[in-house]
Each structure stands twice: as C-alpha cells, then as structure tokens.
Motif scaffolding. Sequence first.
Motif, mmCIF file in Angstrom:
data_model
loop_
_atom_site.group_PDB
_atom_site.id
_atom_site.type_symbol
_atom_site.label_atom_id
_atom_site.label_comp_id
_atom_site.label_asym_id
_atom_site.label_seq_id
_atom_site.Cartn_x
_atom_site.Cartn_y
_atom_site.Cartn_z
ATOM 1 N N LEU A 53 0.875 -1.186 -0.016
ATOM 2 C CA LEU A 53 0.091 -0.117 0.084
ATOM 3 C C LEU A 53 0.857 1.155 0.031
ATOM 4 O O LEU A 53 0.341 2.284 -0.721
ATOM 5 N N VAL A 54 1.847 1.074 0.866
ATOM 6 C CA VAL A 54 2.825 2.434 0.798
ATOM 7 C C VAL A 54 3.358 2.536 -0.723
ATOM 8 O O VAL A 54 3.578 3.816 -1.142
ATOM 9 N N GLY A 55 3.704 1.618 -1.300
ATOM 10 C CA GLY A 55 4.338 1.735 -2.465
ATOM 11 C C GLY A 55 3.263 2.391 -3.541
ATOM 12 O O GLY A 55 3.811 3.223 -4.538
ATOM 13 N N PHE A 56 1.938 2.186 -3.489
ATOM 14 C CA PHE A 56 0.927 2.856 -4.202
ATOM 15 C C PHE A 56 0.870 4.367 -3.878
ATOM 16 O O PHE A 56 0.801 5.195 -4.652
ATOM 17 N N ALA A 57 1.060 4.596 -2.825
ATOM 18 C CA ALA A 57 1.297 5.979 -2.112
ATOM 19 C C ALA A 57 2.212 7.022 -2.688
ATOM 20 O O ALA A 57 2.185 8.184 -2.723
ATOM 21 N N ALA A 58 3.391 6.329 -2.927
ATOM 22 C CA ALA A 58 4.586 7.047 -3.086
ATOM 23 C C ALA A 58 4.544 8.034 -4.194
ATOM 24 O O ALA A 58 5.087 9.303 -3.942
ATOM 25 N N VAL B 222 3.028 14.273 11.228
ATOM 26 C CA VAL B 222 2.076 15.300 10.177
ATOM 27 C C VAL B 222 0.723 14.536 9.935
ATOM 28 O O VAL B 222 0.580 13.568 9.837
ATOM 29 N N SER B 223 -0.117 15.522 10.166
ATOM 30 C CA SER B 223 -1.655 15.073 10.074
ATOM 31 C C SER B 223 -1.881 15.434 8.487
ATOM 32 O O SER B 223 -1.110 15.976 7.614
ATOM 33 N N TRP B 224 -3.370 14.937 8.055
ATOM 34 C CA TRP B 224 -3.650 15.114 6.739
ATOM 35 C C TRP B 224 -3.543 16.646 6.253
ATOM 36 O O TRP B 224 -3.122 16.998 5.256
ATOM 37 N N GLU B 225 -4.087 17.586 7.347
ATOM 38 C CA GLU B 225 -4.080 18.773 7.169
ATOM 39 C C GLU B 225 -2.711 19.456 6.738
ATOM 40 O O GLU B 225 -2.646 20.190 5.772
ATOM 41 N N GLU B 226 -1.666 19.016 7.399
ATOM 42 C CA GLU B 226 -0.467 19.586 7.262
ATOM 43 C C GLU B 226 0.093 19.008 5.697
ATOM 44 O O GLU B 226 0.777 19.561 5.081
ATOM 45 N N VAL B 227 -0.213 17.583 5.544
ATOM 46 C CA VAL B 227 0.159 17.101 4.228
ATOM 47 C C VAL B 227 -0.525 17.682 2.879
ATOM 48 O O VAL B 227 0.182 18.390 2.070
ATOM 49 N N SER B 228 -1.816 18.256 3.199
ATOM 50 C CA SER B 228 -2.594 18.510 2.088
ATOM 51 C C SER B 228 -2.123 20.009 1.877
ATOM 52 O O SER B 228 -2.317 20.635 0.599
ATOM 53 N N ALA B 229 -2.013 20.893 2.818
ATOM 54 C CA ALA B 229 -1.186 22.259 2.659
ATOM 55 C C ALA B 229 -0.089 22.329 2.076
ATOM 56 O O ALA B 229 0.340 23.231 1.161
ATOM 57 N N ALA B 230 1.012 21.162 2.310
ATOM 58 C CA ALA B 230 2.443 21.130 1.733
ATOM 59 C C ALA B 230 2.528 20.767 0.266
ATOM 60 O O ALA B 230 3.133 21.006 -0.398
ATOM 61 N N ASP C 285 -6.348 9.295 0.026
ATOM 62 C CA ASP C 285 -6.392 7.892 0.325
ATOM 63 C C ASP C 285 -4.774 7.623 0.273
ATOM 64 O O ASP C 285 -4.594 6.590 0.854
ATOM 65 N N SER C 286 -4.097 8.212 -0.380
ATOM 66 C CA SER C 286 -2.693 7.874 -0.263
ATOM 67 C C SER C 286 -2.135 8.311 0.845
ATOM 68 O O SER C 286 -1.195 7.306 1.473
ATOM 69 N N PHE C 287 -2.738 9.321 1.567
ATOM 70 C CA PHE C 287 -2.057 9.492 3.053
ATOM 71 C C PHE C 287 -2.626 8.512 4.048
ATOM 72 O O PHE C 287 -1.777 7.712 4.622
ATOM 73 N N LYS C 288 -3.669 7.760 3.927
ATOM 74 C CA LYS C 288 -4.258 6.716 4.841
ATOM 75 C C LYS C 288 -3.317 5.485 4.223
ATOM 76 O O LYS C 288 -3.313 4.961 5.359
#
Length: 74
Positions: free
Chosen positions: A10-15, A35-43, A50-53
């Motif tokens: 799953l991590v491989g698909f998120a990369a 890092v939260s989803w909010e921090e990732v989506s802002a950056a 789905d990739s984050f999860k």
Amino acid sequence: MKRILVALALVGFAAPAFAQAADFASVDTDQNGAVSWEEVSAAMPDASEDSFKSADVDGSGDLSAEEYATVTGQ
C-alpha cells in the motif's frame, strides 16, 4: 508477516502522490513529531487523502517521521 507485506504494498502505491514532498520538519508545522492530513495537504496539494491513509501503516491518523520517509524517500 502478511500484514507487513500488505502495508508495504500500500505504501508503494502512495509514493507517487508524495513525489514532490517537502522535508518532514517543514511539513510538521505544529512540531508535534507527526504530520496530519491537514499538514500534508497544505504542503502537497497533489497528495490524495487515500494516499495519506495508505501511508499511515499504523493507523494512527498521522504520519510518523518513519512513515513519511518511507513514502517520500527522505
């Protein structure tokens, strides 16, 4: 063991969604060590939730430095 292999797959698909990732410290704006989803989506506006999860292999709702490094290669 099977669970670890599934998580790694799953991590491989998120990369790809994290390909243009900033370094962990820059994304961790509240400096809580995750890092939260909010921090990732802002950056990284191109990242999907789905990739984050998928990258959140321990299911904590945040990415640890290790999880972040796994998907970003940093």
